[in-house]
Design an enzyme around this catalytic site. Structure first.
Site, PDB file in Angstrom:
ATOM      1  CG  ASP A 207      -2.209   0.863   1.014  1.00 55.14           C
ATOM      2  OD1 ASP A 207      -1.954   1.809   0.229  1.00 55.14           O
ATOM      3  OD2 ASP A 207      -3.187   0.701   1.789  1.00 55.14           O
TER       4      ASP A 207
HETATM    5  C1  BGC Z   1      -5.187   3.352   0.223  1.00 62.81           C
HETATM    6  C2  BGC Z   1      -5.034   2.264  -1.077  1.00 62.81           C
HETATM    7  C3  BGC Z   1      -5.021   3.122  -1.996  1.00 62.81           C
HETATM    8  C4  BGC Z   1      -3.545   3.805  -2.129  1.00 62.81           C
HETATM    9  C5  BGC Z   1      -3.506   4.644  -3.512  1.00 62.81           C
HETATM   10  C6  BGC Z   1      -3.818   4.098   0.359  1.00 62.81           C
HETATM   11  O1  BGC Z   1      -3.832   5.274   1.148  1.00 62.81           O
HETATM   12  O2  BGC Z   1      -4.974   2.455   1.351  1.00 62.81           O
HETATM   13  O3  BGC Z   1      -6.391   1.597  -1.019  1.00 62.81           O
HETATM   14  O4  BGC Z   1      -5.058   2.218  -3.225  1.00 62.81           O
HETATM   15  O5  BGC Z   1      -3.741   4.628  -0.965  1.00 62.81           O
HETATM   16  O6  BGC Z   1      -4.450   5.862  -3.391  1.00 62.81           O
END
Ligand code: BGC
Length: 639
Positions: A207
């Site tokens: 993530d």
């Molecule tokens: C989230 C993800 C997301 C990523 C990119 C993170 O903060 O948990 O679900 O895909 O950001 O935006």
């Protein structure tokens, strides 16, 4: 490939990866996920994924995937950051709306179809957030502590299905720790389970900013450090390769996975941007609207208050903060700026009959005009959360905002004809008004145009058919939810184990307010018998006889729950293992065939480290919700 080129591939560039022009390796462009396509400006905002789960409709889940795949292609995105398949363990989780409810079987069926749909368009899907990222507050510090059987049978199951069955190309390691080790540097999760047990050949990315270390993450099986390669880069990686802390073979495996994703999807052979596809395809908006039509859940309808008969002359009073503003989605990285949006007030005005008078009073200032409230023929109270209150990175309360709760309590005391429409990703505290409200609709977050679907349900143009993919508790008190949240000292202990959601209510003989699988229709159905073909080696087929006994066309979801009569291990009282939607005209009946896969009733034997399908008798419980199962029979597996 030089080592520098290889390492260049392992770190993200925001929402993508680097190209290697010398070798013709293209850069990957990614996009959020999972409510549509977020990274290219206004887009079609689909209903929240929890609403898709409430449809109990794998075919529609596939269409949703196909539509999103096309939206990705119309913007040149190779990798879609969805679906999210964490389970709804506690109602407070700010991201429940992004997921598919509390049941691993329903979430798996939905996820597999979404993944296959997206990937059929030449776009790689990313299942997230791996794993047990089931609440948001302190998500980057907390440890989810879950025993292995519970993980395998519940929380990992939808990932397992999306990967092994759906063939998802990517998985996103979550921010939290799992059993004490950060997910992005957790060798058990990323190597033992994902790559060895499940045979995953795709890419395990972190993530955004979830990578916490260099050597442990490299060696644990993390392939791609997103968003910007804070650890996996050409400054930090070369020294640990030279020193032998990380082998070249480990780096090569990651590179191979990223290249495999690129070449298997022909990303080097064709432009990902397909300008023949519109960003705003009416067919995709139609899929979004259909999801809202099928996934909106009618929870209560006293004395047939709904649907509102179009022929009558009526004063409809619309109240509540979520009526005037189009509340389309929850907050955070999934939020889509909708190309088109409609508030529920506008949708009601559009659907109301020629003799209706529609008035709007927000009633958020604490003052209730008693005479007006009393005299209204019907009151539609539109309440719930919004993207500021329910979203990523924070949790929300079980209770609605106090001003809303007090408004509802007062108006239901003045007028029995209050229809409450609620926006939230899971259950909310309805105890102050649920018994007096005339009707209740769970509207989730309906996407850009989904309020039209809710208005169509209010006025009877659409017969509701959504089913709760998550139990709605009456109160958190004396339930597992009470101790499950909030965590103590950063430890999220899954003490309830397998007994989460309806499994807990069953085990403890407690009635939820609205059970898993529940949802009303404007018509009625009766199931009177089912036939069961003896189980084959891998599957069995139930044939259920069902009749629409009401006066209008409608759709019911036949649900099949299974429980082994005798087992070596503790098993939940029952678990959903098959379901099938069926649409019938008034008076029409049908014999509906429902396949049941035997592997789905296996349990995970932690000692033997494998799934075990026990021979013997299994009770089959068939009905229309987890608490309405009038038909009983049994299935014999083996001798
Ligand atoms: C989230 C993800 C997301 C990523 C990119 C993170 O903060 O948990 O679900 O895909 O950001 O935006």
């Amino acid at each position: 490939m030089t080592l520098t080129e290889k390492i260049d591939l392992l770190g993200g560039t925001g929402f993508g990866t680097r190209a290697i022009p010398r070798l013709g390796v293209p850069a990957l462009q990614m996009t959020d996920g999972p409510v549509g396509v977020r990274n290219f400006g206004p887009a079609i905002a689909y209903p929240a994924p929890v609403c898709l789960a409430a449809c109990f409709d794998p075919e529609l889940a596939r269409q949703y995937g196909v539509a999103i795949g096309k939206d990705c292609r119309s913007n040149g995105a190779h990798v879609w950051l969805g679906p999210g398949v964490n389970l709804s363990r506690v109602p407070q989780n700010g991201r429940n709306f992004e997921y598919f409810g509390e049941d691993p079987f329903l979430a798996s069926r939905t996820a597999v179809n979404v993944v296959e749909g997206v990937q059929s368009q030449g776009v790689a899907a990313t299942v997230k957030h791996f794993a047990a990222n089931d609440e948001e507050a302190d998500r980057t510090e907390n440890s989810s502590n879950v025993d292995e059987r519970t993980l395998r049978e519940l929380y990992l199951k939808p990932f397992d299905a999306a990967i092994q069955e759906g063939g998802a190309w990517a998985v996103m390691a979550a921010y939290n720790k799992l059993n004490g080790a950060w997910c992005a540097e957790n060798p058990w999760l990323l190597t033992t389970v994902l790559k060895e047990d499940w045979g995953f050949h795709g890419v395990a990315m972190s993530d955004w900013g979830a990578t916490r270390s260099l050597v442990p993450s490299l060696n644990a099986g993390l392939d791609l450090d997103m968003g910007s390669g804070g650890f996996f880069n050409n400054v930090l990686v070369p020294p640990v390769v030279s020193s032998g802390q990380v082998s070249v073979a480990v780096v090569d495996d990651k590179v191979r996975r990223i290249l495999r994703l690129i070449y298997s999807n022909d990303f080097d052979k064709r432009p990902q941007l397909d300008s023949s596809i519109s960003h705003d395809d009416p067919a995709n908006e139609a899929v979004a609207l259909q999801i809202a039509r099928e996934g909106t859940v009618l929870l209560k309808n006293r004395g047939g208050l709904l649907p509102l008969d179009p022929g009558r002359k009526r004063m409809i009073l619309v109240v509540g903060p979520n009526a005037e503003k189009a509340v389309t989605g929850g907050g955070g990285s999934s939020y889509i700026d909708p190309i088109r949006k409609i508030s529920l007030l506008e949708a009601i005005q559009a659907q109301a009959g020629p003799h209706d008078t529609v008035l709007y009073e927000p009633l958020t200032d604490g003052k209730i005009p008693a005479a007006e409230v009393r005299s209204a023929d019907v009151i539609i109270a539109v309440v719930g959360f919004n993207k500021e209150i329910e979203g990523e990175g924070r949790d929300r309360s079980f209770g609605l905002p106090l001003a809303q709760e007090s408004m509802l309590e007062q108006i239901v005391a003045l007028n029995p004809r209050v229809v409450v429409v609620n926006n939230s990703g899971a259950g909310v505290d309805m105890s102050a008004w649920v018994d007096k409200a005339g009707a209740i609709i769970q509207g989730w977050y309906p996407g850009g145009t989904g309020n039209q679907a809710i208005a169509e349900i209010l006025f009877g143009k659409v017969n509701p058919s959504g089913k709760l993919p998550v139990s709605f508790p009456r109160t958190l008190k004396s339930t597992y939810y009470e101790t499950a949240y909030p965590p103590v000292n950063g430890q999220v202990d899954y003490k309830e184990g397998l007994f989460m959601g309806y499994r807990w209510f069953d085990q403890n003989k407690v009635d939820p307010l609205f059970p898993f699988g529940f949802g009303l229709s404007y018509t009625t159905f009766r199931m009177d018998r089912f036939r069961f073909d003896p189980a084959g080696k891998d599957s069995a087929t139930l044939t259920v006889h069902i009749r629409n006994t009401g006066r209008r066309e409608g759709t019911e979801t036949i649900q099949v729950y299974v429980h082994p009569k005798a087992s070596q291990v503790v098993r939940p009282v029952k678990e959903l293992k098959a379901f099938q939607r069926v649409s019938l005209k008034a008076g029409e009946d049908a014999n509906v065939a429902i396949p049941l896969k035997l592997a789905d009733v296996a349990y995970f034997d932690v000692k033997a480290h494998k799934w075990v399908l026990e021979p013997g008798r299994y009770d089959l419980l068939v009905g229309t919700s987890s608490r309405n199962l009038p038909l009983k029979g049994y299935l014999q597996i083996g001798p």
